[in-house]
Design a protein around this motif. Structure first.
Motif, PDB file in Angstrom:
ATOM      1  N   VAL A 180      11.159   4.848  -1.838  1.00 48.87           N
ATOM      2  CA  VAL A 180      11.622   6.173  -1.490  1.00 48.87           C
ATOM      3  C   VAL A 180      12.943   6.521  -2.160  1.00 48.87           C
ATOM      4  O   VAL A 180      13.171   7.647  -2.548  1.00 48.87           O
ATOM      5  CB  VAL A 180      11.762   6.296   0.029  1.00 48.87           C
ATOM      6  CG1 VAL A 180      12.142   7.701   0.414  1.00 48.87           C
ATOM      7  CG2 VAL A 180      10.448   5.932   0.682  1.00 48.87           C
ATOM      8  N   LYS A 181      13.784   5.534  -2.281  1.00 48.13           N
ATOM      9  CA  LYS A 181      15.101   5.825  -2.814  1.00 48.13           C
ATOM     10  C   LYS A 181      15.027   6.487  -4.178  1.00 48.13           C
ATOM     11  O   LYS A 181      15.856   7.305  -4.523  1.00 48.13           O
ATOM     12  CB  LYS A 181      15.907   4.527  -2.918  1.00 48.13           C
ATOM     13  CG  LYS A 181      16.663   4.231  -1.657  1.00 48.13           C
ATOM     14  CD  LYS A 181      17.761   3.239  -1.919  1.00 48.13           C
ATOM     15  CE  LYS A 181      18.675   3.155  -0.739  1.00 48.13           C
ATOM     16  NZ  LYS A 181      19.502   1.961  -0.759  1.00 48.13           N
ATOM     17  N   PHE A 220      -8.906   3.194  -6.945  1.00 45.71           N
ATOM     18  CA  PHE A 220      -7.926   2.872  -7.978  1.00 45.71           C
ATOM     19  C   PHE A 220      -6.695   2.202  -7.367  1.00 45.71           C
ATOM     20  O   PHE A 220      -6.225   1.171  -7.850  1.00 45.71           O
ATOM     21  CB  PHE A 220      -7.542   4.150  -8.714  1.00 45.71           C
ATOM     22  CG  PHE A 220      -6.508   3.931  -9.789  1.00 45.71           C
ATOM     23  CD1 PHE A 220      -6.844   3.268 -10.956  1.00 45.71           C
ATOM     24  CD2 PHE A 220      -5.221   4.389  -9.613  1.00 45.71           C
ATOM     25  CE1 PHE A 220      -5.891   3.067 -11.944  1.00 45.71           C
ATOM     26  CE2 PHE A 220      -4.265   4.190 -10.586  1.00 45.71           C
ATOM     27  CZ  PHE A 220      -4.598   3.527 -11.757  1.00 45.71           C
ATOM     28  N   VAL A 221      -6.203   2.788  -6.314  1.00 42.04           N
ATOM     29  CA  VAL A 221      -5.035   2.224  -5.624  1.00 42.04           C
ATOM     30  C   VAL A 221      -5.341   0.804  -5.157  1.00 42.04           C
ATOM     31  O   VAL A 221      -4.530  -0.119  -5.335  1.00 42.04           O
ATOM     32  CB  VAL A 221      -4.626   3.090  -4.416  1.00 42.04           C
ATOM     33  CG1 VAL A 221      -3.651   2.359  -3.519  1.00 42.04           C
ATOM     34  CG2 VAL A 221      -4.011   4.398  -4.898  1.00 42.04           C
ATOM     35  N   ALA A 222      -6.521   0.635  -4.612  1.00 49.87           N
ATOM     36  CA  ALA A 222      -6.898  -0.695  -4.116  1.00 49.87           C
ATOM     37  C   ALA A 222      -6.919  -1.702  -5.258  1.00 49.87           C
ATOM     38  O   ALA A 222      -6.412  -2.819  -5.121  1.00 49.87           O
ATOM     39  CB  ALA A 222      -8.257  -0.629  -3.440  1.00 49.87           C
ATOM     40  N   LYS A 223      -7.457  -1.290  -6.381  1.00 48.76           N
ATOM     41  CA  LYS A 223      -7.583  -2.199  -7.512  1.00 48.76           C
ATOM     42  C   LYS A 223      -6.211  -2.542  -8.082  1.00 48.76           C
ATOM     43  O   LYS A 223      -5.852  -3.692  -8.253  1.00 48.76           O
ATOM     44  CB  LYS A 223      -8.448  -1.510  -8.580  1.00 48.76           C
ATOM     45  CG  LYS A 223      -9.413  -2.465  -9.262  1.00 48.76           C
ATOM     46  CD  LYS A 223     -10.296  -1.716 -10.244  1.00 48.76           C
ATOM     47  CE  LYS A 223     -11.623  -1.313  -9.660  1.00 48.76           C
ATOM     48  NZ  LYS A 223     -12.464  -0.494 -10.541  1.00 48.76           N
ATOM     49  N   VAL A 224      -5.465  -1.492  -8.361  1.00 46.73           N
ATOM     50  CA  VAL A 224      -4.193  -1.654  -9.046  1.00 46.73           C
ATOM     51  C   VAL A 224      -3.165  -2.404  -8.203  1.00 46.73           C
ATOM     52  O   VAL A 224      -2.342  -3.161  -8.697  1.00 46.73           O
ATOM     53  CB  VAL A 224      -3.662  -0.261  -9.452  1.00 46.73           C
ATOM     54  CG1 VAL A 224      -2.190  -0.285  -9.699  1.00 46.73           C
ATOM     55  CG2 VAL A 224      -4.395   0.209 -10.686  1.00 46.73           C
ATOM     56  N   SER A 225      -3.231  -2.195  -6.903  1.00 44.20           N
ATOM     57  CA  SER A 225      -2.240  -2.820  -6.027  1.00 44.20           C
ATOM     58  C   SER A 225      -2.476  -4.318  -5.881  1.00 44.20           C
ATOM     59  O   SER A 225      -1.599  -5.049  -5.450  1.00 44.20           O
ATOM     60  CB  SER A 225      -2.274  -2.166  -4.653  1.00 44.20           C
ATOM     61  OG  SER A 225      -3.536  -2.374  -4.060  1.00 44.20           O
ATOM     62  N   LEU A 245       0.827  -1.204   0.000  1.00 46.25           N
ATOM     63  CA  LEU A 245       0.000   0.000   0.000  1.00 46.25           C
ATOM     64  C   LEU A 245       0.865   1.261   0.000  1.00 46.25           C
ATOM     65  O   LEU A 245       0.614   2.199  -0.770  1.00 46.25           O
ATOM     66  CB  LEU A 245      -0.933   0.000   1.218  1.00 46.25           C
ATOM     67  CG  LEU A 245      -1.856   1.221   1.329  1.00 46.25           C
ATOM     68  CD1 LEU A 245      -2.758   1.333   0.095  1.00 46.25           C
ATOM     69  CD2 LEU A 245      -2.713   1.152   2.578  1.00 46.25           C
ATOM     70  N   VAL A 246       1.871   1.259   0.828  1.00 43.00           N
ATOM     71  CA  VAL A 246       2.758   2.416   0.888  1.00 43.00           C
ATOM     72  C   VAL A 246       3.341   2.705  -0.488  1.00 43.00           C
ATOM     73  O   VAL A 246       3.367   3.845  -0.953  1.00 43.00           O
ATOM     74  CB  VAL A 246       3.900   2.179   1.911  1.00 43.00           C
ATOM     75  CG1 VAL A 246       4.994   3.206   1.738  1.00 43.00           C
ATOM     76  CG2 VAL A 246       3.361   2.254   3.323  1.00 43.00           C
ATOM     77  N   ASN A 247       3.760   1.668  -1.140  1.00 40.76           N
ATOM     78  CA  ASN A 247       4.366   1.854  -2.453  1.00 40.76           C
ATOM     79  C   ASN A 247       3.378   2.393  -3.473  1.00 40.76           C
ATOM     80  O   ASN A 247       3.712   3.269  -4.263  1.00 40.76           O
ATOM     81  CB  ASN A 247       4.945   0.529  -2.947  1.00 40.76           C
ATOM     82  CG  ASN A 247       6.312   0.292  -2.361  1.00 40.76           C
ATOM     83  OD1 ASN A 247       7.288   0.859  -2.819  1.00 40.76           O
ATOM     84  ND2 ASN A 247       6.384  -0.502  -1.313  1.00 40.76           N
TER      85      ASN A 247
END
Length: 242
Positions: free
Chosen positions: A178-179, A35-40, A21-23
């Motif tokens: 993050v890097k 969208f995030v939920a679906k795509v992840s 999720l963080v990513n």
DNA sequence: AACGATATCAACCGCCATAGT
DNA sequence: AACTATGGCGGTTGATATCGT
């Protein structure tokens, strides 16, 4: 007949889910939860993802006991605004509405109990900590207020800090959000190269590849310059607070 | 040490507001 | 204007931790 809702995962989040999720929030921002939920490929509802992010994963969240100042502020603001938790939370940086709500609940319970059994000379001494409200309580407690914060780690509890550390230390096996992302106070710029060796990432990619046409067009609508500009908090702000 | 009571926290639910179609 | 999807909010619940006896 199976409810559509039942297809989604519920209950406590796993470490892997958190990382994922963080990513994806780093990638797509913290607005388009569905969208995030679906795509992840998390198999969670957008709501659930949002909640997890807002209440636990968001960088800059404070954890641990409220300071006496914070407690006082909560009292004041609640007297002013009532149960407008999110409004109150906005005045307490790093605290969530949920946290404040929980705090108030216990706080009120204490108060109610005190009302039930009015102070007796004996009880007042044993009760000194909880009497006259939590402010006093925690004024005392907070001598070393955050003393119990690290306890969680000792017990094998995986804090986000640990996750971040692991992300940092590990090689290609773990997603490194993050890097490759440069944050500044004002904005953040993205140069994300997904480590394809991560199984988690691969499975997520799979879910992207398997998106239907509609989703695909959505996906393509994410021009690189639209990337997570809503994500204002860099990791540094998080770790400085943890 | 064991057990019950209480506190704390994370997560879900249902409703409402708003934006998009 | 009506409908739908989504996000946000407040209330509530359940699991776990901590405390007191």
């Amino acid at each position: 007949m199976k409810n559509v809702q039942d297809q989604y995962r519920k209950g406590p989040w796993t470490e892997q889910e958190d990382i994922l999720l963080v990513n994806f929030v780093h990638l797509f921002g913290d607005r388009r939860w569905d969208f995030v939920a679906k795509v992840s490929g998390l198999n969670r509802t957008g709501k659930s993802c949002r909640l997890r992010w807002v209440n636990y994963l968001h960088p800059g969240l404070k954890r641990g006991k409220m300071s006496p100042q914070e407690e006082r502020l909560v009292l004041e603001l609640h007297a002013k605004w009532g149960n407008r938790w999110s409004k109150i939370a906005r005045k307490l940086p790093g605290r969530t509405d949920n946290e404040i709500k929980n705090y108030w609940r216990t706080h009120m319970r204490k108060k109610a109990q005190e009302k039930k059994r009015p102070m007796s000379p004996t009880s007042s001494s044993s009760n000194c900590c909880s009497s006259s409200m939590t402010t006093a309580t925690t004024d005392q407690d907070t001598g070393g207020s955050n003393g119990n914060m690290n306890q969680e780690c000792e017990d094998g509890y995986y804090s986000m800090d640990d996750i971040w550390r692991e992300i940092d230390q590990s090689g290609a096996n773990i997603i490194k959000p993050v890097k490759d992302i440069y944050y500044s106070e004002q904005s953040c710029y993205l140069n994300f190269t997904p480590p394809l060796t991560s199984p988690t990432w691969e499975s997520s990619l799979e879910s992207i590849w398997n998106m239907d046409a509609a989703d695909e067009s959505k996906m393509s609508s994410f021009a690189i310059d639209q990337f997570p500009l809503s994500f204002q908090h860099g990791r540094s702000s998080w770790s400085s607070l943890v």
